[in-house]
Scaffold this motif. Sequence first.
Motif, PDB file in Angstrom:
ATOM      1  N   ALA A 128     -23.153  19.189   8.833  1.00  0.00           N
ATOM      2  CA  ALA A 128     -22.004  19.589   8.007  1.00  0.00           C
ATOM      3  C   ALA A 128     -22.305  19.187   6.569  1.00  0.00           C
ATOM      4  CB  ALA A 128     -20.736  18.921   8.509  1.00  0.00           C
ATOM      5  N   ILE A 130     -21.766  18.997   2.501  1.00  0.00           N
ATOM      6  CA  ILE A 130     -20.791  19.051   1.403  1.00  0.00           C
ATOM      7  C   ILE A 130     -21.597  19.225   0.119  1.00  0.00           C
ATOM      8  CG2 ILE A 130     -19.010  17.791   0.134  1.00  0.00           C
ATOM      9  CD1 ILE A 130     -18.464  16.220   2.718  1.00  0.00           C
ATOM     10  N   ILE A 131     -21.359  20.330  -0.574  1.00  0.00           N
ATOM     11  CA  ILE A 131     -22.106  20.612  -1.806  1.00  0.00           C
ATOM     12  C   ILE A 131     -21.308  20.083  -2.991  1.00  0.00           C
ATOM     13  CG2 ILE A 131     -23.030  22.454  -3.281  1.00  0.00           C
ATOM     14  CD1 ILE A 131     -23.394  24.066  -0.619  1.00  0.00           C
ATOM     15  N   ASN A 132     -21.963  19.285  -3.816  1.00  0.00           N
ATOM     16  CA  ASN A 132     -21.336  18.727  -5.016  1.00  0.00           C
ATOM     17  C   ASN A 132     -21.519  19.759  -6.125  1.00  0.00           C
ATOM     18  OD1 ASN A 132     -20.047  16.847  -6.576  1.00  0.00           O
ATOM     19  ND2 ASN A 132     -21.741  15.395  -6.655  1.00  0.00           N
ATOM     20  N   SER A 138     -26.031  17.383  -2.930  1.00  0.00           N
ATOM     21  CA  SER A 138     -25.261  17.671  -1.722  1.00  0.00           C
ATOM     22  C   SER A 138     -25.414  16.520  -0.739  1.00  0.00           C
ATOM     23  CB  SER A 138     -25.730  18.985  -1.076  1.00  0.00           C
ATOM     24  OG  SER A 138     -27.056  18.836  -0.625  1.00  0.00           O
ATOM     25  N   GLU A 139     -24.518  16.500   0.232  1.00  0.00           N
ATOM     26  CA  GLU A 139     -24.534  15.447   1.254  1.00  0.00           C
ATOM     27  C   GLU A 139     -24.391  16.123   2.608  1.00  0.00           C
ATOM     28  OE1 GLU A 139     -21.656  11.734   2.630  1.00  0.00           O
ATOM     29  OE2 GLU A 139     -21.295  12.735   0.729  1.00  0.00           O
ATOM     30  N   ILE A 141     -23.721  15.687   6.623  1.00  0.00           N
ATOM     31  CA  ILE A 141     -23.114  14.735   7.551  1.00  0.00           C
ATOM     32  C   ILE A 141     -23.578  15.028   8.980  1.00  0.00           C
ATOM     33  CG2 ILE A 141     -20.903  13.978   8.534  1.00  0.00           C
ATOM     34  CD1 ILE A 141     -19.796  14.696   5.648  1.00  0.00           C
TER      35      ILE A 141
END
Lengths: 213, 161
Positions: A128, A130-132, A138-139, A141
């Motif tokens: 999963a 998460i794009i900053n 990005s991170e 998960i």
Amino acid sequence: MTVFTVNAQKKIIQHTDTIKSHFYNGFTIQGDLASAIVPVITKGTYSYEAAIQIDIKHKYYPIVEIGFAGADKTTINNIGFITNAPFGRIGVDFNILKKKKDSKPTNNLFLLGARLGMSNFNYKITNATIINDYWGGSETIFTDMNTTNKVWWEIIGGVRVEVIKNVYMGWTIRNKNLLSQDVAGAISPWYIPGFGINTSTNWGFNYTLGYHF
Amino acid sequence: MKYITHIILVIWTLVGISCNTDEGCRKDKYVKMQLGIYHVTHNATTNVNTATYLNVDSITVKGIGVDSVIYNNTKNIHSITLPLNKQTEESKFQVTINSTTDTITILHTNYNTYLSLECGCIKTHTIDAVLTTNHFIDSASIIIHDVNTSTSAKEHIKLYN
């Protein structure tokens, strides 16, 4: 010339083999044939189950259902979900088929019933991201194995027909309702073994083949 | 009875296939912080301060350390919407209002919020503090601390001139 006269003698046959209403009338072991089409209807999932059902007074049918189900799903966003676990249900069915006085005795059933289902299972969510978007980076998960316990209740309706002696076929439709909801924002399973996709209400279908002992 | 059973089975199968899960995300994923720009007037008679929206002539906003500009010489607005940094818990913005530049620093805590398998995770925030230089901006106050999908249309911080 001799004429013989034969008088046909009518025989009156009376049915004496009516179904006796003992308290205990044996049990049926049944398997679910609809398992074969589960992966077609809900892609990425499978579910197998079997049941043992007791006949009490030809009216009450307590049942225990056990099964094994799971999912290995990857979404179009490449997020993965994996679970494989057993599940169980207990409940009782009522035969609501009224037998007419002059009809032949039958072992066919029209059942209405209820179930309480439960599965304690591990699941994993992967990838999963998460794009900053503005600040960059990005991170991704990956959750460890999450353990959860889900309980639900069901209302069922179904039919059992004795196709040959002691062999029954039939179907069951289930309306399933979860007893607890997930906490908003927390990681939650996409699929619950024995219940299906994790929504508050779900539908299920079984096509059963059983043998009565 | 036999035919009814088969008809119901066929209908159920068709309904089941037609209701197959839609993999698109239908949930709101928009998480932004909103800041309102106010002008404070002091009524000497009643000794009461009144804050009213200030439509600035022009505003340019960019994140410090980032090249791209969020607002580029935008005219006649009294409210700006800014993204908080999802990977650090400090977001610094360079804000130029009518040719005067201030730096706004937002200290915040980030949370992973899981929506669904189709939508994945989003980052939500709690604003802990807001610091600002005082060239055009006189002061700032936090109105709503939580920045998430349900508060993104609301004003989180008031900037006073």
